[in-house]
Design an enzyme around this catalytic site. Structure first.
Site: not given
Length: 589
Positions: A297, A439-441, A446
């Site tokens: 992240r 992406y990646e959450g 977040q």
């Protein structure tokens, strides 16, 4: 026409003048063996040479060509294979890897700067090596010695690549819903069956093998995320002597046709009883995967910064070269001037500069927490750094990419109509940067993670520790920049008061956390960027490079005058509460 120049001077300033990284490195036995100031500077210089001369010039052509899929095979754009070979042969994939398995053992503070250069040169290209390095983090932390010996050396060497196979068509954020199955074989391996989507680098022609990290569930596993296991599933099975065996029972069903990062292959991956190997313990896969999440992240935040830095560089050059209009009444009788004389153009450029340099400092600060947590010999110091890193990770991912996207749009705006034309390169940076918020959450997730998990579930303890750190720094240096540092103290007090108020409201209405989450993350981010600018301004007073010193101090003052005050409106938005979001019935939308 888009160019890229690696900001090596600024990176050295952060490492050695602001954060005194060399002092930490030399005080740690493990790091002292591998890294010192001269070595770090040499690495940055070489990274700059590779990214500027090998990768960046091909970025636009690669974006135009994109990746292609034919009968399960993916071909990357022209020039990618040659550029990837340069990256692999230079040892860049294993820059932060474990030396026991062929990595260079560099600290994250340094590898993060190399990653920024890669992303600034070509975000799509950077993902192949970046995801490989991330996969190595999980394997090194949780896999058996045998699996490490089998896979890590070739992955660090760039001979083999890595991917993360998490998402399924029906299971994105909620990974507990995954349906991919794992069945144990008599010899200890597992058969993996299922389909994954949005897999970056799932198939390509850059390396001889691809090592997939796949989340799957065993028969009878607990429901939800408590029943997920993690497996290494290679594209080609590996023989006992390390040579490649037969193609595993997996394949790329298709690739996605995306808004940006056209040089990155985003794949649908199908596993049909593919042979896999358990990483860590059964049903503990999510914990194994999350070991790398702080790093990944942060890497996504770095992607946003890389794109916005390139956008700024090109917008600045254009603003100086482009003649259009007159800047003031005093020059009304003169020929058209560079558009950089216009207040609005200066506003956009200074916003970009202040946010980019603040982001670079913040990313370095977060990377330092990861290094301290990993390398410190003092368990209490390591624990405190780990908790701080956990707290800051969603901000590094979401706030930096939100600001990065805004800066890419601003850079496009500086170009006016030319910014909308592909040949100038600014619209590509807008398209490429957009994915970093998703992406990646997603950034909304977040924000929920920050306020709901990192702050609320911790009762604000780690946030309070950080607040005290910032206030102590401001008080220690108050005499040097009294206006700005008193403003910083007031900003921290405002953030703390908002935190207490939101947590109090949430005790009776849990929706308050979600309602406040995005504005709260931005408020937190602006305050932390203020802390970074305070540290840079103080450090800049003592550097020999007077041009850098004056630039930092002037830009820092700009940040405090024109950007940090945005926290006041965020505070008001947060205070409006959750009720305003629920006055509409579904049909009212």
């Amino acid at each position: 026409m888009s160019k890229y120049s690696a900001p090596v001077n600024d990176m050295n300033f952060l490492l050695f003048d602001v954060f005194k990284a060399d002092q930490f490195w030399q005080s740690n036995a493990t790091l002292a063996e591998n890294i010192d100031r001269e070595t770090a500077n040499a690495i940055l210089q070489e990274s700059a040479k590779v990214t500027e001369s090998v990768i960046a010039p091909n970025s636009r052509n690669a974006d135009e060509e994109g990746v292609t899929w034919n009968d399960g095979l993916v071909t990357t754009p022209k020039g990618f294979k040659e550029a990837y070979n340069v990256v692999a042969e230079g040892g860049w994939v294993g820059l932060a890897g474990d030396p026991e398995y062929g990595g260079m053992g560099m600290p994250k503070m340094l590898s993060a700067m190399h990653e920024e250069m890669m992303c600034g040169a070509d975000l799509g290209f950077s993902l192949y090596s970046g995801l490989t390095a991330g996969a190595c983090v999980s394997i090194n932390a949780h896999a058996s010695d045998q699996l490490k010996e089998t896979f890590l050396p070739n992955m660090y060497a760039g001979t083999w690549a890595g991917s993360m196979c998490l998402t399924e068509a029906h299971a994105g954020t909620d990974l507990g819903l995954i349906k991919t199955k794992a069945e144990k074989n008599e010899e200890g391996s597992y058969n993996i069956t299922g389909s994954k989507i949005f897999i970056t680098g799932g198939e390509h022609d850059l390396t001889e093998n691809i090592i997939h990290l796949v989340l799957a569930k065993l028969p009878g596993a607990p429901e939800g995320s408590r029943g997920i296991s993690l497996f290494i599933v290679p594209k080609y099975n590996v023989n006992e002597d390390g040579t490649l065996g037969e193609h595993n029972a997996l394949g790329c069903g298709s690739i996605e046709h995306k808004m940006g990062i056209h040089g990155s292959s985003t794949c649908v991956m199908n596993f049909d009883g593919a042979k896999g190997y358990l990483v860590g313990e059964e049903n503990k896969g999510l914990a194994c995967m999350f070991t790398m999440m702080n790093y990944e992240r942060l890497f996504v935040g770095i992607q946003g910064l890389g794109a916005s830095e390139r956008s700024y560089q090109n917008a600045l050059e254009y603003a100086i070269d482009r003649k259009q209009g007159k800047g003031s009444v005093k020059t009304a009788d003169k020929k058209p001037e560079s558009i950089i004389v216009h207040p609005d153009v200066r506003r956009m450029l200074l916003n970009m500069k202040a946010l980019n340099e603040g982001a670079r400092a913040f990313n370095t600060y977060v990377a330092m927490q990861l290094d301290i947590a990993k390398f410190s010999d003092d368990s209490e110091v390591a624990k405190a750094a780990y908790l701080k890193g956990q707290l800051l990770t969603p901000i590094a991912k979401a706030f930096v990419t939100d600001m990065g996207f805004d800066s890419c749009v601003a850079g496009q705006q500086v170009f006016g109509g030319h910014g909308y034309i592909r040949e100038w390169g600014q619209e590509q940076l807008v398209r490429d940067c957009r994915i970093t918020q998703i992406y990646e959450g997603t950034n909304g997730v977040q924000a929920l993670d920050l306020i709901g998990r990192k702050v609320a579930m911790d009762n604000g303890n780690t946030a309070n520790v950080l607040a005290k750190e910032v206030i102590q720094f401001a008080k220690d240096h108050e005499a040097e920049f009294p206006d700005e540092l008193n403003q910083l103290i007031a900003a921290v007090d405002l953030l703390s008061a908002v935190t207490v108020d939101v947590l109090k409201k949430a005790s009776s209405n849990p929706s308050e956390l979600g309602a406040a989450s995005v504005e709260y993350l931005h408020l937190f981010g602006y305050v932390l960027f203020g802390y970074m600018w305070a540290k840079m301004m103080v450090a800049a007073k003592n550097v020999e490079d007077k041009a850098l010193s004056q630039s930092k101090i002037k830009t820092g003052k700009y940040y405090f005058a024109r950007i940090l005050p945005k926290i006041m409106s965020l505070k008001l938005q947060i205070e409006s509460g959750a009720d305003m979001l629920f006055t509409h019935n579904v049909e009212d939308f």
